[in-house]
Design an enzyme around this catalytic site. Structure first.
Site, mmCIF file in Angstrom:
data_model
loop_
_atom_site.group_PDB
_atom_site.id
_atom_site.type_symbol
_atom_site.label_atom_id
_atom_site.label_comp_id
_atom_site.label_asym_id
_atom_site.label_seq_id
_atom_site.Cartn_x
_atom_site.Cartn_y
_atom_site.Cartn_z
ATOM 1 N N HIS A 53 0.867 -1.185 0.000
ATOM 2 C CA HIS A 53 0.000 0.000 0.000
ATOM 3 C C HIS A 53 0.897 1.226 0.000
ATOM 4 O O HIS A 53 2.013 1.183 0.540
ATOM 5 C CB HIS A 53 -0.842 0.080 1.281
ATOM 6 C CG HIS A 53 -1.863 -0.991 1.437
ATOM 7 N ND1 HIS A 53 -1.660 -2.100 2.209
ATOM 8 C CD2 HIS A 53 -3.122 -1.104 0.962
ATOM 9 C CE1 HIS A 53 -2.743 -2.870 2.186
ATOM 10 N NE2 HIS A 53 -3.643 -2.291 1.438
ATOM 11 N N ASP B 215 1.867 1.964 3.535
ATOM 12 C CA ASP B 215 2.688 0.973 4.262
ATOM 13 C C ASP B 215 4.121 1.486 4.345
ATOM 14 O O ASP B 215 4.860 1.117 5.254
ATOM 15 C CB ASP B 215 2.749 -0.367 3.508
ATOM 16 C CG ASP B 215 1.441 -1.136 3.547
ATOM 17 O OD1 ASP B 215 0.612 -0.838 4.408
ATOM 18 O OD2 ASP B 215 1.272 -2.039 2.700
ATOM 19 N N GLU C 60 -10.151 -12.459 -3.289
ATOM 20 C CA GLU C 60 -9.379 -13.042 -2.186
ATOM 21 C C GLU C 60 -10.107 -14.305 -1.744
ATOM 22 O O GLU C 60 -11.324 -14.280 -1.516
ATOM 23 C CB GLU C 60 -9.244 -12.055 -1.024
ATOM 24 C CG GLU C 60 -8.507 -12.689 0.161
ATOM 25 C CD GLU C 60 -8.144 -11.701 1.254
ATOM 26 O OE1 GLU C 60 -7.601 -10.622 0.954
ATOM 27 O OE2 GLU C 60 -8.422 -12.032 2.420
ATOM 28 N N ASP D 54 -7.545 -14.360 7.888
ATOM 29 C CA ASP D 54 -6.304 -14.330 7.100
ATOM 30 C C ASP D 54 -5.283 -15.371 7.538
ATOM 31 O O ASP D 54 -4.109 -15.064 7.774
ATOM 32 C CB ASP D 54 -5.671 -12.933 7.167
ATOM 33 C CG ASP D 54 -6.395 -11.917 6.301
ATOM 34 O OD1 ASP D 54 -6.956 -12.308 5.265
ATOM 35 O OD2 ASP D 54 -6.384 -10.724 6.662
ATOM 36 N N ASP E 247 -1.741 -12.792 0.866
ATOM 37 C CA ASP E 247 -2.440 -11.845 1.741
ATOM 38 C C ASP E 247 -2.979 -12.567 2.971
ATOM 39 O O ASP E 247 -4.179 -12.740 3.138
ATOM 40 C CB ASP E 247 -3.563 -11.138 0.977
ATOM 41 C CG ASP E 247 -4.083 -9.939 1.761
ATOM 42 O OD1 ASP E 247 -3.458 -9.595 2.782
ATOM 43 O OD2 ASP E 247 -5.106 -9.366 1.369
#
Ligand code: 3MF
Ligand code: MG
Ligand code: MG
Length: 412
Positions: A77, A80, A247, A287, A317
């Site tokens: 990102h 980040d 995802e 996750d 991820d």
């Protein structure tokens, strides 16, 4: 066993990891299009109501560790790695140059960039908020991410819109929000075309990522299918540049079959990028690392993707568990996630070439012998015995997952 002194614990973990076997060399791992996100490695184990369990870590160290493991691609990102206040300023480009140097030194490539449109308080009402100033700022942020992406050599930009500011139904007009959201995606695509032309690079693949719920309330685009409808809605100026980053867990979270969701994306030609992880149906976004919860489903997912020649990134991820130490993140969490992916991918190849599955599938597709214009009764009878092959194929998939097809047996 006696209590283990603190200074012997890493050695114990390392010895048991080694004893596990089944790991691949960094060279082998680099042959796969596997990307490691900055945020996954930097995740400090904080969760809603729970304090961090690991220290902070920067991109230089993460890139060094990814290179050692054999993770050849990196994703980030904007925030980040760049403080929000430095975005678009000279300070940003100093950091980007440092990133470029670290990527080069470690032989890691930047595959994907993404704009954080959820964490900062400015996004309290989402990136498609009513206030035009917030939307202008969102457009600035996605354009700036496109610039950074081209600078670092990325091929993909991902957009997870967060919650789109939807706490209370009836307070906003959903059609307005969706139009405004499209405006931000359009701004990114238009900037991309401009920069790609200047730099003589291909345009990025812009990938929308859906998540059904969490961290807030209602979501305007909760599933990959909703995103497909949005891409085809006529609101985008460059729909051909925009596809999906499904995802795995986000689809499972709403109760979908991830494989079916991926099939719909493949048919639409929109499966650009794939976030890989694992978790539980109808719960929050835990996750977990790929294959730790649903290895059989993962095998089936990879069979589908291999059969259809998917060649985009597999983005790790996931979040190393809060119980895993900083040492464990790079010694256990990332290498084992990569290795489970590779094993399942190669196993998917075995499934595709398995003679039993092949013959059973061919027989199902041939169907039963039946006279022309047979009615319902005759058709039912003609196919009755063949349909048992569905269960036989499912059994064979489990055998392949467990290694039974290679003669592994248990004597009782
Ligand atoms: C949230 C996510 C995000 C997205 C990321 C990519 C923090 O559940 O999955 O990860 O993948 O924002 O753009
Ligand atoms: Mg994701
Ligand atoms: Mg997620």
């Amino acid at each position: 066993m006696k209590p283990i002194p603190e200074n012997q614990q890493q050695a114990l973990v390392a010895r048991l990891m080694n004893a596990c076997g089944g790991s691949y060399s960094p060279e082998t791992r680099r042959k796969y299009f596997i990307s490691g996100p900055q945020w996954a490695a930097a995740y400090q184990g904080q969760a809603l109501f729970h304090a961090p369990t690991r220290p902070a870590i920067g991109f230089e160290e993460i890139l060094r560790k990814y290179a050692e493991i054999g993770i050849g691609y990196w994703a980030t990102h904007d925030t980040d790695v760049i403080p929000t206040e430095a975005l678009g300023k000279d300070a940003q480009w100093e950091i980007v140059d440092r990133i470029q140097k670290a990527l080069g030194e470690n032989g890691v490539k930047c595959s994907m960039v993404t704009t954080e449109t959820f964490h900062h308080a400015v996004w309290a009402a989402g990136p498609a908020a009513e206030a035009p100033g917030v939307r202008d700022y969102a457009a600035f942020r996605v354009r700036n991410t496109v610039d950074i992406g081209h600078h670092l050599g990325a091929g993909f930009a991902v957009y997870w819109p967060g919650s789109l500011g939807y706490y209370v139904q009836g307070a906003i007009d959903e059609t307005d929000s969706l139009r405004w959201y499209a405006e931000a995606i359009n701004a990114a695509c238009e900037r991309d075309i401009e920069v790609a032309r200047q730099k003589g690079r291909p345009v990025l693949k812009h990938c929308l990522e859906a998540k059904p719920f969490e961290p807030q309330a209602e979501i305007l685009l909760p599933t990959s299918d909703a995103m497909l409808a949005f891409i085809a809605s006529g609101l985008l100026t460059h729909p051909e540049m925009v596809g999906l980053n499904p995802e795995y867990l986000h689809e499972l979270m709403w109760g979908a079959a991830p494989r079916a969701a991926l099939a719909r994306a493949l048919l639409a030609g929109k499966l650009f990028h794939f976030d890989i992880n694992d978790g539980y149906r109808l719960k929050h976004d835990v996750d977990i690392g790929i294959g730790l919860v649903n290895p059989l489903d993962w095998l089936k997912v990879l069979v589908l993707l291999r059969s259809h020649g998917y060649n985009g990134p597999f983005n790790l991820d996931f979040k190393p568990p809060r119980t895993t130490s900083q040492f464990g993140v790079f010694e256990v969490s990332f290498p084992t996630a990569v290795d489970r992916f590779i094993t399942l991918w190669e196993m998917a190849g075995e499934v595709i070439s398995d003679p039993i599955i092949k013959e059973a599938t061919d027989a199902l597709k041939a169907g039963g012998e039946v006279a022309d214009s047979a009615g319902a009764e005759a058709l039912t009878k003609a196919n009755r015995e063949l349909l048992t092959l569905h269960e036989l194929i499912a059994h064979r998939l489990v055998q392949i997952l467990l290694g039974v097809h290679r003669g592994r047996v248990y004597s009782v």
